[in-house]
Scaffold this motif. Sequence first.
Motif, PDB file in Angstrom:
ATOM      1  N   LEU A 107      -0.981   5.304 -10.196  1.00 48.19           N
ATOM      2  CA  LEU A 107      -2.152   4.878  -9.444  1.00 48.19           C
ATOM      3  C   LEU A 107      -2.082   3.385  -9.143  1.00 48.19           C
ATOM      4  O   LEU A 107      -1.650   2.591  -9.971  1.00 48.19           O
ATOM      5  N   THR A 108      -2.499   3.031  -7.950  1.00 44.93           N
ATOM      6  CA  THR A 108      -2.477   1.650  -7.467  1.00 44.93           C
ATOM      7  C   THR A 108      -3.907   1.194  -7.208  1.00 44.93           C
ATOM      8  O   THR A 108      -4.720   1.954  -6.690  1.00 44.93           O
ATOM      9  N   ALA A 109      -4.214  -0.052  -7.564  1.00 42.99           N
ATOM     10  CA  ALA A 109      -5.549  -0.607  -7.333  1.00 42.99           C
ATOM     11  C   ALA A 109      -5.708  -0.988  -5.862  1.00 42.99           C
ATOM     12  O   ALA A 109      -4.758  -1.448  -5.219  1.00 42.99           O
ATOM     13  N   GLY A 110      -6.906  -0.781  -5.356  1.00 41.80           N
ATOM     14  CA  GLY A 110      -7.180  -1.151  -3.977  1.00 41.80           C
ATOM     15  C   GLY A 110      -8.664  -1.296  -3.730  1.00 41.80           C
ATOM     16  O   GLY A 110      -9.486  -1.043  -4.608  1.00 41.80           O
ATOM     17  N   GLU A 111      -8.993  -1.717  -2.516  1.00 39.27           N
ATOM     18  CA  GLU A 111     -10.383  -1.830  -2.084  1.00 39.27           C
ATOM     19  C   GLU A 111     -10.510  -1.159  -0.728  1.00 39.27           C
ATOM     20  O   GLU A 111      -9.707  -1.401   0.179  1.00 39.27           O
ATOM     21  N   VAL A 112     -11.527  -0.322  -0.594  1.00 39.04           N
ATOM     22  CA  VAL A 112     -11.777   0.377   0.663  1.00 39.04           C
ATOM     23  C   VAL A 112     -12.296  -0.625   1.688  1.00 39.04           C
ATOM     24  O   VAL A 112     -13.241  -1.372   1.432  1.00 39.04           O
ATOM     25  N   ARG A 113     -11.667  -0.649   2.855  1.00 39.07           N
ATOM     26  CA  ARG A 113     -12.103  -1.508   3.963  1.00 39.07           C
ATOM     27  C   ARG A 113     -12.832  -0.691   5.023  1.00 39.07           C
ATOM     28  O   ARG A 113     -13.769  -1.169   5.647  1.00 39.07           O
ATOM     29  N   GLY A 124      -9.865  11.819   8.763  1.00 40.94           N
ATOM     30  CA  GLY A 124      -9.187  11.934   7.466  1.00 40.94           C
ATOM     31  C   GLY A 124      -8.361  10.706   7.135  1.00 40.94           C
ATOM     32  O   GLY A 124      -7.285  10.816   6.552  1.00 40.94           O
ATOM     33  N   LYS A 125      -8.891   9.513   7.505  1.00 41.77           N
ATOM     34  CA  LYS A 125      -8.161   8.266   7.289  1.00 41.77           C
ATOM     35  C   LYS A 125      -9.004   7.275   6.501  1.00 41.77           C
ATOM     36  O   LYS A 125     -10.234   7.265   6.614  1.00 41.77           O
ATOM     37  N   VAL A 126      -8.319   6.430   5.743  1.00 42.42           N
ATOM     38  CA  VAL A 126      -8.975   5.372   4.990  1.00 42.42           C
ATOM     39  C   VAL A 126      -8.128   4.109   5.097  1.00 42.42           C
ATOM     40  O   VAL A 126      -6.905   4.170   5.036  1.00 42.42           O
ATOM     41  N   THR A 127      -8.803   2.975   5.303  1.00 46.05           N
ATOM     42  CA  THR A 127      -8.117   1.686   5.325  1.00 46.05           C
ATOM     43  C   THR A 127      -8.303   1.060   3.961  1.00 46.05           C
ATOM     44  O   THR A 127      -9.439   0.913   3.487  1.00 46.05           O
ATOM     45  N   LEU A 128      -7.193   0.723   3.320  1.00 51.37           N
ATOM     46  CA  LEU A 128      -7.222   0.148   1.978  1.00 51.37           C
ATOM     47  C   LEU A 128      -6.493  -1.182   1.937  1.00 51.37           C
ATOM     48  O   LEU A 128      -5.407  -1.318   2.506  1.00 51.37           O
ATOM     49  N   LYS A 129      -7.093  -2.157   1.262  1.00 50.12           N
ATOM     50  CA  LYS A 129      -6.401  -3.383   0.892  1.00 50.12           C
ATOM     51  C   LYS A 129      -5.885  -3.088  -0.505  1.00 50.12           C
ATOM     52  O   LYS A 129      -6.678  -2.813  -1.414  1.00 50.12           O
ATOM     53  N   HIS A 130      -4.558  -3.090  -0.676  1.00 52.57           N
ATOM     54  CA  HIS A 130      -3.999  -2.601  -1.934  1.00 52.57           C
ATOM     55  C   HIS A 130      -2.968  -3.530  -2.554  1.00 52.57           C
ATOM     56  O   HIS A 130      -2.389  -4.376  -1.879  1.00 52.57           O
ATOM     57  N   GLU A 131      -2.768  -3.329  -3.859  1.00 56.39           N
ATOM     58  CA  GLU A 131      -1.694  -4.004  -4.584  1.00 56.39           C
ATOM     59  C   GLU A 131      -0.375  -3.351  -4.190  1.00 56.39           C
ATOM     60  O   GLU A 131      -0.352  -2.393  -3.418  1.00 56.39           O
ATOM     61  N   ALA A 132       0.720  -3.838  -4.750  1.00 54.15           N
ATOM     62  CA  ALA A 132       2.033  -3.230  -4.476  1.00 54.15           C
ATOM     63  C   ALA A 132       2.021  -1.758  -4.898  1.00 54.15           C
ATOM     64  O   ALA A 132       1.495  -1.414  -5.957  1.00 54.15           O
ATOM     65  N   ILE A 133       2.586  -0.915  -4.048  1.00 59.97           N
ATOM     66  CA  ILE A 133       2.725   0.513  -4.369  1.00 59.97           C
ATOM     67  C   ILE A 133       4.160   0.701  -4.840  1.00 59.97           C
ATOM     68  O   ILE A 133       5.094   0.745  -4.029  1.00 59.97           O
ATOM     69  N   LYS A 134       4.328   0.785  -6.151  1.00 62.63           N
ATOM     70  CA  LYS A 134       5.663   0.783  -6.751  1.00 62.63           C
ATOM     71  C   LYS A 134       6.533   1.946  -6.312  1.00 62.63           C
ATOM     72  O   LYS A 134       7.698   1.758  -5.978  1.00 62.63           O
ATOM     73  N   LEU A 137       6.641   3.523  -3.676  1.00 58.94           N
ATOM     74  CA  LEU A 137       7.054   3.427  -2.276  1.00 58.94           C
ATOM     75  C   LEU A 137       7.760   2.103  -1.984  1.00 58.94           C
ATOM     76  O   LEU A 137       8.140   1.854  -0.837  1.00 58.94           O
ATOM     77  N   ASP A 138       7.890   1.262  -3.009  1.00 56.33           N
ATOM     78  CA  ASP A 138       8.501  -0.060  -2.857  1.00 56.33           C
ATOM     79  C   ASP A 138       7.808  -0.825  -1.726  1.00 56.33           C
ATOM     80  O   ASP A 138       8.452  -1.417  -0.867  1.00 56.33           O
ATOM     81  N   MET A 139       6.459  -0.788  -1.742  1.00 50.95           N
ATOM     82  CA  MET A 139       5.655  -1.405  -0.689  1.00 50.95           C
ATOM     83  C   MET A 139       4.891  -2.600  -1.257  1.00 50.95           C
ATOM     84  O   MET A 139       4.241  -2.473  -2.293  1.00 50.95           O
ATOM     85  N   PRO A 140       4.964  -3.744  -0.586  1.00 52.27           N
ATOM     86  CA  PRO A 140       4.243  -4.927  -1.074  1.00 52.27           C
ATOM     87  C   PRO A 140       2.735  -4.791  -0.841  1.00 52.27           C
ATOM     88  O   PRO A 140       2.294  -3.917  -0.082  1.00 52.27           O
ATOM     89  N   PRO A 141       1.945  -5.671  -1.451  1.00 53.38           N
ATOM     90  CA  PRO A 141       0.494  -5.654  -1.205  1.00 53.38           C
ATOM     91  C   PRO A 141       0.199  -5.895   0.275  1.00 53.38           C
ATOM     92  O   PRO A 141       0.887  -6.694   0.923  1.00 53.38           O
ATOM     93  N   MET A 142      -0.798  -5.196   0.791  1.00 51.15           N
ATOM     94  CA  MET A 142      -1.201  -5.358   2.190  1.00 51.15           C
ATOM     95  C   MET A 142      -2.470  -4.559   2.435  1.00 51.15           C
ATOM     96  O   MET A 142      -2.970  -3.884   1.542  1.00 51.15           O
ATOM     97  N   THR A 143      -2.956  -4.625   3.654  1.00 53.18           N
ATOM     98  CA  THR A 143      -4.063  -3.779   4.099  1.00 53.18           C
ATOM     99  C   THR A 143      -3.506  -2.846   5.158  1.00 53.18           C
ATOM    100  O   THR A 143      -2.843  -3.288   6.093  1.00 53.18           O
ATOM    101  N   MET A 144      -3.742  -1.547   4.970  1.00 58.64           N
ATOM    102  CA  MET A 144      -3.226  -0.579   5.940  1.00 58.64           C
ATOM    103  C   MET A 144      -4.060   0.692   5.956  1.00 58.64           C
ATOM    104  O   MET A 144      -4.843   0.948   5.044  1.00 58.64           O
ATOM    105  N   VAL A 145      -3.861   1.469   7.002  1.00 56.46           N
ATOM    106  CA  VAL A 145      -4.551   2.753   7.175  1.00 56.46           C
ATOM    107  C   VAL A 145      -3.670   3.847   6.584  1.00 56.46           C
ATOM    108  O   VAL A 145      -2.467   3.908   6.844  1.00 56.46           O
ATOM    109  N   PHE A 146      -4.294   4.714   5.794  1.00 54.27           N
ATOM    110  CA  PHE A 146      -3.616   5.869   5.206  1.00 54.27           C
ATOM    111  C   PHE A 146      -4.300   7.133   5.685  1.00 54.27           C
ATOM    112  O   PHE A 146      -5.515   7.164   5.849  1.00 54.27           O
TER     113      PHE A 146
END
Length: 97
Positions: free
Chosen positions: A26-32, A39-49, A51-60
């Motif tokens: 589980l990764t920490a984030g904030e709903v934007r 069926g979409k959510v925009t999250l400002k999130h910490e690194a997603i280990k 997926l080797d993804m750095p912290p950012m804000t994106m739509v999932f």
Amino acid sequence: MKSKMNVLFAAGLLSLGMASAFAAELTAGEVRKVDTEQGKVTLKHEAIKNLDMPPMTMVFRAEKPELLKDLKPGDKVRFAAQSVSGAIVVTEIQQAK
């Protein structure tokens, strides 16, 4: 009979290995933003280990739209995301404590 047991044992081990391969931390984030209709959510999130993804804000896209029903902008969450057919999908999301 022994051969059949060996096959079942090997299948059990394989399924355990595959289950752990799909389990995401589980990764920490904030709903934007939440778009339940799409069926979409925009999250400002910490690194997603996983997926080797750095912290950012994106739509999932949510794996199941009902995962988003109780979310609102500003909520602190913990979530799991995985790559499914080339798209990053939220497979689990819960309010952070």
